[in-house]
Design a protein around this motif. Structure first.
Motif, PDB file in Angstrom:
ATOM      1  N   ASN A 128       0.810  -1.204   0.000  1.00  0.00           N
ATOM      2  CA  ASN A 128       0.000   0.000   0.000  1.00  0.00           C
ATOM      3  C   ASN A 128       0.850   1.262   0.000  1.00  0.00           C
ATOM      4  O   ASN A 128       0.593   2.207  -0.741  1.00  0.00           O
ATOM      5  CB  ASN A 128      -0.835  -0.052   1.266  1.00  0.00           C
ATOM      6  CG  ASN A 128      -2.186   0.526   1.045  1.00  0.00           C
ATOM      7  OD1 ASN A 128      -2.321   1.743   1.126  1.00  0.00           O
ATOM      8  ND2 ASN A 128      -3.155  -0.317   0.720  1.00  0.00           N
ATOM      9  N   ILE A 129       1.879   1.268   0.839  1.00  0.00           N
ATOM     10  CA  ILE A 129       2.774   2.427   0.913  1.00  0.00           C
ATOM     11  C   ILE A 129       3.538   2.576  -0.399  1.00  0.00           C
ATOM     12  O   ILE A 129       3.681   3.682  -0.927  1.00  0.00           O
ATOM     13  CB  ILE A 129       3.739   2.297   2.111  1.00  0.00           C
ATOM     14  CG1 ILE A 129       2.957   2.323   3.432  1.00  0.00           C
ATOM     15  CG2 ILE A 129       4.782   3.430   2.101  1.00  0.00           C
ATOM     16  CD1 ILE A 129       3.814   2.124   4.669  1.00  0.00           C
ATOM     17  N   ALA A 130       4.001   1.453  -0.945  1.00  0.00           N
ATOM     18  CA  ALA A 130       4.756   1.514  -2.204  1.00  0.00           C
ATOM     19  C   ALA A 130       3.903   2.103  -3.324  1.00  0.00           C
ATOM     20  O   ALA A 130       4.404   2.779  -4.215  1.00  0.00           O
ATOM     21  CB  ALA A 130       5.260   0.117  -2.586  1.00  0.00           C
ATOM     22  N   ASP A 131       2.594   1.838  -3.285  1.00  0.00           N
ATOM     23  CA  ASP A 131       1.703   2.329  -4.336  1.00  0.00           C
ATOM     24  C   ASP A 131       1.265   3.777  -4.118  1.00  0.00           C
ATOM     25  O   ASP A 131       0.948   4.487  -5.060  1.00  0.00           O
ATOM     26  CB  ASP A 131       0.474   1.423  -4.456  1.00  0.00           C
ATOM     27  CG  ASP A 131       0.853   0.020  -4.915  1.00  0.00           C
ATOM     28  OD1 ASP A 131       1.979  -0.138  -5.447  1.00  0.00           O
ATOM     29  OD2 ASP A 131       0.050  -0.915  -4.741  1.00  0.00           O
ATOM     30  N   ASN A 132       1.234   4.199  -2.849  1.00  0.00           N
ATOM     31  CA  ASN A 132       0.817   5.580  -2.522  1.00  0.00           C
ATOM     32  C   ASN A 132       1.775   6.211  -1.514  1.00  0.00           C
ATOM     33  O   ASN A 132       1.378   6.475  -0.379  1.00  0.00           O
ATOM     34  CB  ASN A 132      -0.589   5.580  -1.903  1.00  0.00           C
ATOM     35  CG  ASN A 132      -1.625   5.082  -2.879  1.00  0.00           C
ATOM     36  OD1 ASN A 132      -1.922   5.750  -3.857  1.00  0.00           O
ATOM     37  ND2 ASN A 132      -2.143   3.899  -2.615  1.00  0.00           N
ATOM     38  N   PRO A 133       3.001   6.446  -1.925  1.00  0.00           N
ATOM     39  CA  PRO A 133       4.017   6.838  -0.934  1.00  0.00           C
ATOM     40  C   PRO A 133       3.805   8.217  -0.310  1.00  0.00           C
ATOM     41  O   PRO A 133       4.375   8.479   0.755  1.00  0.00           O
ATOM     42  CB  PRO A 133       5.334   6.803  -1.709  1.00  0.00           C
ATOM     43  CG  PRO A 133       4.981   6.706  -3.135  1.00  0.00           C
ATOM     44  CD  PRO A 133       3.555   6.299  -3.262  1.00  0.00           C
ATOM     45  N   THR A 134       2.993   9.066  -0.947  1.00  0.00           N
ATOM     46  CA  THR A 134       2.835  10.401  -0.375  1.00  0.00           C
ATOM     47  C   THR A 134       1.514  10.543   0.371  1.00  0.00           C
ATOM     48  O   THR A 134       1.163  11.618   0.832  1.00  0.00           O
ATOM     49  CB  THR A 134       2.910  11.491  -1.471  1.00  0.00           C
ATOM     50  OG1 THR A 134       1.873  11.233  -2.417  1.00  0.00           O
ATOM     51  CG2 THR A 134       4.248  11.483  -2.162  1.00  0.00           C
ATOM     52  N   ASN A 135       0.803   9.439   0.471  1.00  0.00           N
ATOM     53  CA  ASN A 135      -0.472   9.471   1.187  1.00  0.00           C
ATOM     54  C   ASN A 135      -0.544   8.263   2.122  1.00  0.00           C
ATOM     55  O   ASN A 135      -1.187   7.267   1.813  1.00  0.00           O
ATOM     56  CB  ASN A 135      -1.622   9.467   0.168  1.00  0.00           C
ATOM     57  CG  ASN A 135      -2.981   9.499   0.841  1.00  0.00           C
ATOM     58  OD1 ASN A 135      -3.091   9.833   2.020  1.00  0.00           O
ATOM     59  ND2 ASN A 135      -4.014   9.124   0.095  1.00  0.00           N
ATOM     60  N   VAL A 136       0.148   8.355   3.214  1.00  0.00           N
ATOM     61  CA  VAL A 136       0.193   7.254   4.175  1.00  0.00           C
ATOM     62  C   VAL A 136      -0.477   7.713   5.457  1.00  0.00           C
ATOM     63  O   VAL A 136       0.042   8.586   6.156  1.00  0.00           O
ATOM     64  CB  VAL A 136       1.656   6.816   4.441  1.00  0.00           C
ATOM     65  CG1 VAL A 136       1.711   5.762   5.543  1.00  0.00           C
ATOM     66  CG2 VAL A 136       2.283   6.284   3.166  1.00  0.00           C
ATOM     67  N   GLN A 137      -1.652   7.166   5.723  1.00  0.00           N
ATOM     68  CA  GLN A 137      -2.447   7.650   6.854  1.00  0.00           C
ATOM     69  C   GLN A 137      -2.416   6.672   8.013  1.00  0.00           C
ATOM     70  O   GLN A 137      -2.226   5.482   7.834  1.00  0.00           O
ATOM     71  CB  GLN A 137      -3.903   7.847   6.405  1.00  0.00           C
ATOM     72  CG  GLN A 137      -4.062   8.750   5.198  1.00  0.00           C
ATOM     73  CD  GLN A 137      -3.694  10.205   5.464  1.00  0.00           C
ATOM     74  OE1 GLN A 137      -3.644  10.639   6.622  1.00  0.00           O
ATOM     75  NE2 GLN A 137      -3.429  10.965   4.410  1.00  0.00           N
ATOM     76  N   LEU A 138      -2.627   7.228   9.202  1.00  0.00           N
ATOM     77  CA  LEU A 138      -2.776   6.386  10.379  1.00  0.00           C
ATOM     78  C   LEU A 138      -4.259   6.142  10.597  1.00  0.00           C
ATOM     79  O   LEU A 138      -5.066   7.030  10.326  1.00  0.00           O
ATOM     80  CB  LEU A 138      -2.195   7.093  11.605  1.00  0.00           C
ATOM     81  CG  LEU A 138      -0.689   7.213  11.636  1.00  0.00           C
ATOM     82  CD1 LEU A 138      -0.262   8.066  12.823  1.00  0.00           C
ATOM     83  CD2 LEU A 138      -0.050   5.841  11.730  1.00  0.00           C
ATOM     84  N   PRO A 139      -4.591   4.965  11.092  1.00  0.00           N
ATOM     85  CA  PRO A 139      -6.003   4.721  11.338  1.00  0.00           C
ATOM     86  C   PRO A 139      -6.564   5.757  12.314  1.00  0.00           C
ATOM     87  O   PRO A 139      -5.909   6.109  13.292  1.00  0.00           O
ATOM     88  CB  PRO A 139      -6.030   3.324  11.975  1.00  0.00           C
ATOM     89  CG  PRO A 139      -4.648   2.803  11.975  1.00  0.00           C
ATOM     90  CD  PRO A 139      -3.736   3.860  11.463  1.00  0.00           C
ATOM     91  N   GLY A 140      -7.695   6.306  11.991  1.00  0.00           N
ATOM     92  CA  GLY A 140      -8.340   7.232  12.912  1.00  0.00           C
ATOM     93  C   GLY A 140      -7.971   8.687  12.731  1.00  0.00           C
ATOM     94  O   GLY A 140      -8.473   9.543  13.440  1.00  0.00           O
ATOM     95  N   SER A 141      -7.042   8.976  11.776  1.00  0.00           N
ATOM     96  CA  SER A 141      -6.756  10.392  11.534  1.00  0.00           C
ATOM     97  C   SER A 141      -6.483  10.574  10.052  1.00  0.00           C
ATOM     98  O   SER A 141      -6.117   9.634   9.354  1.00  0.00           O
ATOM     99  CB  SER A 141      -5.547  10.845  12.356  1.00  0.00           C
ATOM    100  OG  SER A 141      -4.402  10.138  11.955  1.00  0.00           O
ATOM    101  N   TYR A 142      -6.681  11.775   9.572  1.00  0.00           N
ATOM    102  CA  TYR A 142      -6.433  12.009   8.158  1.00  0.00           C
ATOM    103  C   TYR A 142      -5.677  13.313   7.972  1.00  0.00           C
ATOM    104  O   TYR A 142      -6.070  14.366   8.449  1.00  0.00           O
ATOM    105  CB  TYR A 142      -7.750  12.045   7.367  1.00  0.00           C
ATOM    106  CG  TYR A 142      -7.506  12.153   5.890  1.00  0.00           C
ATOM    107  CD1 TYR A 142      -7.157  11.023   5.147  1.00  0.00           C
ATOM    108  CD2 TYR A 142      -7.581  13.381   5.246  1.00  0.00           C
ATOM    109  CE1 TYR A 142      -6.888  11.113   3.798  1.00  0.00           C
ATOM    110  CE2 TYR A 142      -7.312  13.478   3.881  1.00  0.00           C
ATOM    111  CZ  TYR A 142      -6.965  12.342   3.170  1.00  0.00           C
ATOM    112  OH  TYR A 142      -6.692  12.428   1.834  1.00  0.00           O
ATOM    113  N   ASP A 143      -4.530  13.213   7.297  1.00  0.00           N
ATOM    114  CA  ASP A 143      -3.701  14.383   7.038  1.00  0.00           C
ATOM    115  C   ASP A 143      -3.759  14.661   5.541  1.00  0.00           C
ATOM    116  O   ASP A 143      -3.234  13.889   4.734  1.00  0.00           O
ATOM    117  CB  ASP A 143      -2.260  14.067   7.484  1.00  0.00           C
ATOM    118  CG  ASP A 143      -1.305  15.217   7.215  1.00  0.00           C
ATOM    119  OD1 ASP A 143      -1.763  16.283   6.742  1.00  0.00           O
ATOM    120  OD2 ASP A 143      -0.100  15.051   7.457  1.00  0.00           O
TER     121      ASP A 143
END
Ligand code: ADP
Length: 290
Positions: A128-143
């Motif tokens: 998932n990170i490899a496919d979207n390296p600039t959008n890595v979210q933590l569960p329960g929050s969104y940056d």
């Protein structure tokens, strides 16, 4: 100083740099997977390169991912990745996420010889990170702010135990590290630099133990100092070693490089090998009896 094999240096430096560049229309895999036999210097050389390039490294060990009390391994990976990304943003310094012994944490054949929930989570998260390296979210929050790309390096013994889609070319470039005789000679020479061993002796040593991994020579080097350290222990007295090392105002003791011959060194090497073989014999006999 320590020696970094040129092919190794080039691979790692290229990976780190390409992932920090913004090259249009160039697909760079986010993950570099370095695989090969244990103890050959994968981790050690990466550390040397990070130091030279002043790259901030955030570490995860495969064992941590596997541990049942580590909590959610997917969360841990995301958290550390974000930490590295925020470091890049805040300090303007290159960073890397380094996962050692990934096959211990994400390999199919772990202690229980089964594909556990944890290992699936680890593989899925990395993909998932490899496919979207600039959008890595933590569960329960969104940056909503995009994160800088953080190159990932993973090391391991046997990548054939990893989930195949994770090691696909678009996601991971692979580098098989198997030091040549030339590499080994230079690495061992660097290790023994302060003992000033002639190159011809290094050649004899490396060729005598050509089937051994690099860490064997590290263990050998540490043995050279045994005699002096033992002398020190006897001099200070067993009961006072702790005080002398940690509390005394005399400071840490120093041990000058001792004198020894090539024959002596080879002899110590054979002793180390015998100890290895004893472990192996025990393991085989346990398997046989068990
Ligand atoms: P791996 O990650 O391949 O299992 P390590 O990086 O842990 O192996 O290396 C094992 C040991 O070998 C290190 O702790 C270090 O003592 C020694 N070593 C490896 N590479 C070098 C090097 N280039 N120079 C000096 N020592 C090295």
């Amino acid at each position: 100083s320590y020696y970094i094999a040129p092919a190794f240096l080039k691979t790692v430096a290229l990976h780190l740099t390409k992932n920090h560049l913004d090259l249009p229309n160039l697909r760079v895999p986010l993950i570099l997977g370095i695989h090969g036999r244990k103890g050959e210097g994968k981790t050690f050389q990466c550390d040397l390169i990070f130091e030279r390039m002043k790259v901030h490294a955030i570490l995860i060990s495969g064992g941590e991912l596997e541990s049942p009390d580590a909590g959610d391994p997917a969360r841990m990976i995301r958290l550390r990745y974000r930490e590295a990304g925020e470091h890049i943003r805040k300090f303007g310094q290159m960073a890397v996420l380094m996962i050692n012994d990934l096959d211990a944490g994400a390999g199919r054949l772990n202690a229980m010889t089964q594909y556990t929930v944890n290992t699936q989570l680890v593989s899925a998260t990395l993909m998932n990170i490899a496919d979207n390296p600039t959008n890595v979210q933590l569960p329960g929050s969104y940056d909503p702010k995009p994160l800088p790309r953080v190159p990932i390096i993973v090391t391991g013994n046997d990548f054939s135990t990893l989930y195949a889609p994770l090691i696909r070319d678009g996601r991971m470039s692979k580098f098989y590290w198997d030091p040549s005789r030339e590499d080994r000679l230079h690495i061992v020479q660097g290790m023994f630099q302060s003992e000033g061993i002639p190159f011809s002796d290094i050649e004899r040593l490396v060729d005598t133990f050509s089937d051994q991994a690099i860490d064997f020579f590290g263990a050998l080097r540490s043995q050279i100092y045994d005699q002096q350290v033992w002398h020190f222990i006897q001099q200070v007295g067993l009961e006072r070693v702790s005080f002398r090392l940690l509390k005394s105002k005399e400071g840490t003791p120093s041990f000058p490089p001792p004198q020894f011959s090539l024959e002596q060194l080879l002899e110590w090497g054979h002793q180390l090998k015998t100890q290895q073989q004893q472990v192996e014999t025990r393991r085989l006999s346990e398997e046989y009896l068990g």
